[in-house]
Design a protein around this motif. Sequence first.
Motif, PDB file in Angstrom:
ATOM      1  N   GLU A  29       0.819  -1.210   0.000  1.00 16.88           N
ATOM      2  CA  GLU A  29       0.000   0.000   0.000  1.00 16.88           C
ATOM      3  C   GLU A  29       0.855   1.264   0.000  1.00 16.88           C
ATOM      4  OE1 GLU A  29      -3.799   1.908   2.285  1.00 16.88           O
ATOM      5  OE2 GLU A  29      -3.719  -0.220   1.817  1.00 16.88           O
ATOM      6  N   ASN A  87       4.503   4.569  11.570  1.00 15.96           N
ATOM      7  CA  ASN A  87       3.514   5.479  12.159  1.00 15.96           C
ATOM      8  C   ASN A  87       4.129   6.768  12.678  1.00 15.96           C
ATOM      9  OD1 ASN A  87       1.377   3.788  11.568  1.00 15.96           O
ATOM     10  ND2 ASN A  87       1.260   2.897  13.607  1.00 15.96           N
ATOM     11  N   ARG A 108      -2.149   5.604   6.406  1.00 20.52           N
ATOM     12  CA  ARG A 108      -2.944   4.628   7.159  1.00 20.52           C
ATOM     13  C   ARG A 108      -2.129   4.085   8.333  1.00 20.52           C
ATOM     14  NH1 ARG A 108      -5.311  -0.762   4.237  1.00 20.52           N
ATOM     15  NH2 ARG A 108      -5.840  -1.869   6.144  1.00 20.52           N
ATOM     16  N   ASP A 109      -2.784   3.866   9.459  1.00 21.00           N
ATOM     17  CA  ASP A 109      -2.134   3.282  10.630  1.00 21.00           C
ATOM     18  C   ASP A 109      -1.579   1.917  10.249  1.00 21.00           C
ATOM     19  OD1 ASP A 109      -1.400   2.148  13.065  1.00 21.00           O
ATOM     20  OD2 ASP A 109      -3.356   2.391  13.990  1.00 21.00           O
ATOM     21  N   SER A 112      -3.212  -1.313  11.271  1.00 23.87           N
ATOM     22  CA  SER A 112      -4.464  -1.733  10.648  1.00 23.87           C
ATOM     23  C   SER A 112      -4.261  -2.885   9.660  1.00 23.87           C
ATOM     24  CB  SER A 112      -5.136  -0.552   9.942  1.00 23.87           C
ATOM     25  OG  SER A 112      -4.399  -0.170   8.797  1.00 23.87           O
TER      26      SER A 112
END
Length: 121
Positions: A29, A87, A108-109, A112
Amino acid sequence: MLSDPTQPVVLFALEWCEFCWSVRKMFAEAGIAYRAIDLDSVAYQADNRGGDIRAALRSLIGVPTIPQIFVAGEHIGGATETFDAFNDGSFKVRLAANNIPFNPDMTRDAYSFLPKWLHPR
């Protein structure tokens, strides 16, 4: 394995490991290209090559767990340390400092990406 400038991000992994899958998903991602050394894969089964690499890795970093991630030869840590570094932004800083392409807009974290069966941290 750790000093190839054409593949500066290295993931030592196991094919069946859900934590390894989580790191792979985050890298995908975030657009981070990496070299995966799947220690339990067919390619590393002959003569216990994967086991020997895992033993050498443990000797080098003092940690028995998998996955283990390196960037430009520097040990980042396992899944938790990599997610923490992503993060807090330090992982992206390290990638940029080594001219490793990534998607800076992926915010995004990292946690997750862990399997949903895990309890929240």
